[in-house]
Design a protein around this motif. Structure first.
Motif, mmCIF file in Angstrom:
data_model
loop_
_atom_site.group_PDB
_atom_site.id
_atom_site.type_symbol
_atom_site.label_atom_id
_atom_site.label_comp_id
_atom_site.label_asym_id
_atom_site.label_seq_id
_atom_site.Cartn_x
_atom_site.Cartn_y
_atom_site.Cartn_z
ATOM 1 N N TYR A 176 -7.678 9.635 9.238
ATOM 2 C CA TYR A 176 -8.910 8.849 9.250
ATOM 3 C C TYR A 176 -9.247 8.412 10.672
ATOM 4 C CZ TYR A 176 -7.904 8.533 4.266
ATOM 5 O OH TYR A 176 -7.620 8.841 2.960
ATOM 6 N N ASP B 229 -3.941 3.235 6.329
ATOM 7 C CA ASP B 229 -3.786 4.525 5.654
ATOM 8 C C ASP B 229 -3.272 5.600 6.608
ATOM 9 O OD1 ASP B 229 -4.616 3.694 3.058
ATOM 10 O OD2 ASP B 229 -6.667 3.591 3.807
ATOM 11 N N ASN B 230 -3.594 5.485 7.894
ATOM 12 C CA ASN B 230 -3.008 6.405 8.880
ATOM 13 C C ASN B 230 -1.517 6.140 9.044
ATOM 14 O OD1 ASN B 230 -5.357 7.821 9.429
ATOM 15 N ND2 ASN B 230 -5.915 6.563 11.203
ATOM 16 N N ASP C 183 0.330 7.511 6.072
ATOM 17 C CA ASP C 183 0.400 8.967 6.148
ATOM 18 C C ASP C 183 1.519 9.407 7.091
ATOM 19 O OD1 ASP C 183 -1.241 11.480 5.300
ATOM 20 O OD2 ASP C 183 -0.944 11.758 7.451
ATOM 21 N N ARG D 44 -13.093 1.571 5.255
ATOM 22 C CA ARG D 44 -12.183 1.439 4.114
ATOM 23 C C ARG D 44 -11.698 -0.003 3.939
ATOM 24 N NH1 ARG D 44 -10.141 6.424 2.238
ATOM 25 N NH2 ARG D 44 -8.090 5.609 1.716
ATOM 26 N N ARG E 129 0.838 -1.210 0.000
ATOM 27 C CA ARG E 129 0.000 0.000 0.000
ATOM 28 C C ARG E 129 0.870 1.255 0.000
ATOM 29 N NH1 ARG E 129 -5.757 -0.231 0.333
ATOM 30 N NH2 ARG E 129 -6.654 1.712 1.106
ATOM 31 N N GLY F 56 -6.589 -3.064 7.806
ATOM 32 C CA GLY F 56 -6.900 -2.454 6.526
ATOM 33 C C GLY F 56 -7.271 -3.516 5.519
ATOM 34 N N GLN G 99 1.096 4.290 -2.845
ATOM 35 C CA GLN G 99 0.925 5.698 -2.475
ATOM 36 C C GLN G 99 2.114 6.539 -2.936
ATOM 37 O OE1 GLN G 99 -1.809 6.823 -0.977
ATOM 38 N NE2 GLN G 99 -1.179 8.947 -0.649
#
Length: 314
Positions: free
Chosen positions: A300, A208-209, A212, A308, A16, A173, A20
């Motif tokens: 998020y 996703d956190n 980030d 998600r 992932r 996730g 990104q």
């Protein structure tokens, strides 16, 4: 343009993160993996075998940042004769071999994805783990991550290469495996679960956190030579988490309110104390250091992260 190498590029987090980073025109990304997966284009992806034996001299020149996400992951039922030796071989020797090659090539920053298991397995009295706490790993995996961290920090002090360490708790996730995947399957099947009266507090982190935060650490000057604990910033009980998973998939969790003490007693009789700790115990993480030093906050919420999981399947 920032040139980045990412290890573990076909793993749960790495895959992932690679996707990104590839979307940013200001960053050139090279993904490393043990072997190329079938059916996937090899563009930007290099198979290097086991990292502890890999020679990366042809790939490292000109690299600014190395993100090390490859590891021998925590294994619930380990079948090797000496688990600690195997964890050390991959997670310590492999990490430090990679770091020494990075130093020799002039890599400026090394980002190491560690684990909250370096801090320990549980928190009590709603006192969260902090990055400044004395490490207290309780298993071979956590010990190997700590030893790798210590070796990296020593290397940073000796050479000037910047090191950033991130310790996430359980990461969930799309495509998640292990205990979280098992929990999803139980809720999906609609099986009644005796977990409707659990009042613990556990920190989690949506993938996703985590991505980030890793991305923020690539070039933020305040991240250099720091240890960050990571999480969603919301602590949930097991009961709340199961209900959240049910809402996210549109299938309400069927929970029976059995007292936690009774469950703990039964688990002890059955030799499942470790499993009971994960379901009934608390593990809270304080992320204020990352938020304050890096001017960061998780983009998020847990609710959004769980949604998600099912909106963006892999």
């Amino acid at each position: 343009m920032t040139k980045i190498i990412l290890t573990g590029a076909t793993g749960f987090v790495g895959l992932r993160l690679l996707s990104q980073l590839e979307q940013c025109s200001e960053r050139q990304i090279i993904g490393l993996c043990r072997r190329l997966p079938q059916g996937r284009s090899s563009s930007g992806l290099h198979a290097v075998g086991d990292l502890q034996q890999a020679n990366l001299s042809a790939l490292l020149p000109g690299v600014d940042v190395l993100i090390h996400a490859a590891a021998r992951a925590h294994i619930m039922t380990d079948e090797v004769a000496d688990p600690l030796a195997e964890y050390r071989r991959v997670n310590v020797e492999g990490t430090l071999s990679l770091a020494r090659q990075a130093v020799a090539a002039g890599v400026k920053r090394f980002i190491f994805i560690s684990s909250i298991k370096v801090n320990g397995e549980a928190t009590v009295n709603e006192r969260a783990f902090f990055a400044s706490d004395e490490p207290a790993p309780e298993d071979a995996y956590g010990s190997s991550k700590l030893e790798a961290e210590q070796g990296l920090m020593q290397l940073a002090a000796e050479t000037g290469m910047e090191v950033v360490i991130i310790r996430p708790p359980l990461v969930y996730g799309p495509g998640v495996k292990g205990n979280f995947a098992s929990m999803i399957k139980l809720v999906e099947k609609g099986l009644p679960l005796p977990l409707g009266a659990i009042h613990n507090k556990r920190s989690l982190m949506g993938i996703d956190n985590l991505i980030d935060l890793i991305t923020r650490c690539i070039d933020h000057p305040a991240a250099a030579n720091q240890i960050f604990l990571a999480g969603d910033g919301q602590d949930l009980s097991t009961t709340e988490l199961l209900r959240g998973v049910g809402r996210a998939m549109g299938k309400p969790a069927r929970l029976i309110p059995v007292p936690a003490g009774m469950l703990q007693f039964g688990a002890t009789l059955l030799g499942k104390r470790a499993m009971a700790q994960r379901l009934l115990g608390s593990l809270q993480v304080d992320i204020s250091k990352a938020c304050e030093l890096l001017d960061w906050k998780p983009p998020y919420t847990v609710e959004e992260g769980l949604r998600r999981c099912f909106e963006h399947p892999v």
